[in-house]
Design a protein around this motif. Structure first.
Motif, PDB file in Angstrom:
ATOM      1  N   ASP A 155      -4.170   4.061  -4.049  1.00 46.69           N
ATOM      2  CA  ASP A 155      -4.387   3.743  -3.474  1.00 46.69           C
ATOM      3  C   ASP A 155      -3.477   1.672  -3.410  1.00 46.69           C
ATOM      4  O   ASP A 155      -4.105   1.486  -3.548  1.00 46.69           O
ATOM      5  CB  ASP A 155      -5.072   3.720  -1.829  1.00 46.69           C
ATOM      6  N   PRO A 156      -2.206   2.106  -2.945  1.00 43.96           N
ATOM      7  CA  PRO A 156      -1.016   0.889  -3.794  1.00 43.96           C
ATOM      8  C   PRO A 156      -1.890  -0.559  -2.926  1.00 43.96           C
ATOM      9  O   PRO A 156      -1.865  -1.637  -3.360  1.00 43.96           O
ATOM     10  CB  PRO A 156      -0.141   1.380  -2.465  1.00 43.96           C
ATOM     11  N   HIS A 157      -2.358  -0.241  -1.412  1.00 43.74           N
ATOM     12  CA  HIS A 157      -3.243  -1.859  -0.640  1.00 43.74           C
ATOM     13  C   HIS A 157      -4.201  -1.835  -1.269  1.00 43.74           C
ATOM     14  O   HIS A 157      -4.884  -3.020  -1.477  1.00 43.74           O
ATOM     15  CB  HIS A 157      -3.061  -1.465   0.884  1.00 43.74           C
ATOM     16  N   ALA A 158      -5.646  -0.877  -1.733  1.00 41.59           N
ATOM     17  CA  ALA A 158      -6.425  -1.388  -2.020  1.00 41.59           C
ATOM     18  C   ALA A 158      -6.334  -2.085  -4.065  1.00 41.59           C
ATOM     19  O   ALA A 158      -6.961  -2.846  -4.020  1.00 41.59           O
ATOM     20  CB  ALA A 158      -7.224  -0.307  -2.277  1.00 41.59           C
ATOM     21  N   VAL A 159      -5.238  -1.073  -3.987  1.00 47.95           N
ATOM     22  CA  VAL A 159      -4.826  -1.878  -5.625  1.00 47.95           C
ATOM     23  C   VAL A 159      -4.394  -3.197  -6.478  1.00 47.95           C
ATOM     24  O   VAL A 159      -4.481  -3.829  -6.592  1.00 47.95           O
ATOM     25  CB  VAL A 159      -4.221  -1.136  -6.560  1.00 47.95           C
ATOM     26  N   ALA A 160      -3.465  -3.639  -4.724  1.00 42.81           N
ATOM     27  CA  ALA A 160      -2.580  -4.575  -4.406  1.00 42.81           C
ATOM     28  C   ALA A 160      -3.689  -6.322  -4.295  1.00 42.81           C
ATOM     29  O   ALA A 160      -3.657  -6.572  -4.714  1.00 42.81           O
ATOM     30  CB  ALA A 160      -1.647  -4.717  -3.287  1.00 42.81           C
TER      31      ALA A 160
END
Length: 367
Positions: free
Chosen positions: A320-325
């Motif tokens: 998930d991009p938000h979690a990875v960011a």
């Protein structure tokens, strides 16, 4: 019976989902110049990402899933970069290493932001990329304001008794790095004698060389790419002109000396710290060399970008991009570049820039 049937059905569905997940791939994008005058450095990026994916897959992949690379060519052109970014988004990549040139990275960043794709550049140094405030954008290399600061200090010290010219190729990268260098030079009480722009893509810059010589220029700072830098210094030597060329990270490539020839000897430039000199990187560097590729320039930075992202995914437990960011901004990562972390803007805190000089067809640290 109904409850047992429901349990059996649920178990079958779970097993099928698990099997499907285990066989799935996580797609990684690489965006850079694979054609055109900057293709040599695009190849550095490609080689670095490919090797990182091979190594990560050999260790079991990310979250138990293998990585697969999709590469796109932007030719360091803003329009092609936007088209390339849309292609990667359509392919549903989870992460993009790129773009290589600032003029390509900046317009592509908006495409990735709208699609929720993490972007990490190993090469784009213009501050604007991370100053625009996008949560999905990261930079594992340094910035031009950092590079310009040490370039300005060097020119101020070297040029107190010599006339200096500052020349840009007019690109986003070239203008950015020359503006920062000029600003830091002037902060130290030294002003350039001549400030000019050349037209990229030409095969001869003799008129500009004549202009520099007529103005008594002894040191020329060039912000632009290796091809034009090589032709510029070659033209100077052809006219018997002992010009000292100073430049930035784009000439950290054998391609520069291939263009400049013997005239490139003694060219001084700033670039990212060279991870090939790190003993921990020795075995990886040797693997590249056995394959006939010298991992200079952006190669190991591209490798490190994939490492950092993969470790962030593991910490997040998801792509998930938000979690990875969030994981990228709140952790430190063990990469071929050393331990790296990112600030709130997405800029790497390490490593910085240092000085190099071209000697005997290779670049070495400037002592």
């Amino acid at each position: 019976m109904n409850r047992n049937l429901l349990r059996l059905t649920a178990a079958i569905i779970f097993a099928m989902a698990k099997a499907g997940s285990a066989g799935a791939e996580i797609l990684i994008g690489m965006a850079g110049a694979l054609t055109g005058p900057n293709a040599y450095q695009g190849e550095q990026q490609q080689q670095g990402v490919e090797m990182a994916i091979v190594d990560i897959n050999a260790a079991g992949g990310v979250l138990g899933q293998p990585l697969r690379l999709i590469s796109v060519d932007d030719s360091c052109d803003s329009g092609q970069a936007i088209a390339a970014a849309h292609k990667l988004v359509a392919e549903q990549v989870a992460f993009v290493v790129g773009h290589q040139c600032s003029g390509a990275s900046i317009p592509a960043a908006g495409v990735y932001e709208r699609a929720g794709v993490i972007q990490m550049t190993p090469a784009s140094t213009n501050p604007r990329l991370t100053e625009e405030g996008r949560a999905n954008v990261f930079r594992i290399c340094g910035r031009d304001d950092q590079q310009g600061e040490i370039a300005g200090a060097y020119l101020a010290e070297s040029g107190r008794d010599a006339k200096i010219a500052i020349i840009s190729d007019g690109s986003v990268y070239g203008d950015g790095i020359t503006q920062e260098t000029r600003r830091h030079l002037r902060e130290r009480g030294v002003a350039e004698t001549l400030h000019d722009t050349l037209e990229p893509g030409l095969n001869d810059y003799s008129p500009l060389i004549a202009k520099l010589q007529s103005a008594g220029i002894r040191i020329a700072y060039f912000g632009g790419y290796y091809r034009e830098a090589g032709i510029l210094i070659r033209n100077a030597r052809e006219q018997g002109y002992d010009l000292q060329l100073v430049s930035g990270d784009s000439i950290a490539s054998e391609a520069y000396i291939q263009v400049a020839g013997e005239a490139g000897e003694g060219t001084v430039f700033t670039s990212f710290r060279d991870p090939r000199r790190n003993p921990r990187a020795a075995s990886l560097v040797e693997r590249f060399r056995r394959q006939g590729f010298e991992p200079e320039g952006y190669t190991l930075y591209s490798y490190g970008a994939v490492q950092a992202w993969a470790q962030a995914v593991t910490k997040a437990g998801s792509i998930d991009p938000h979690a990875v960011a969030s994981a990228l901004r709140s952790n430190e990562f063990d990469t071929i570049l050393g331990r790296v972390s990112f600030d709130a803007k997405g800029d790497v805190r390490q490593p910085g820039f240092e000085w190099f000089i071209w000697r005997s067809d290779r670049y070495v640290p400037l002592e």
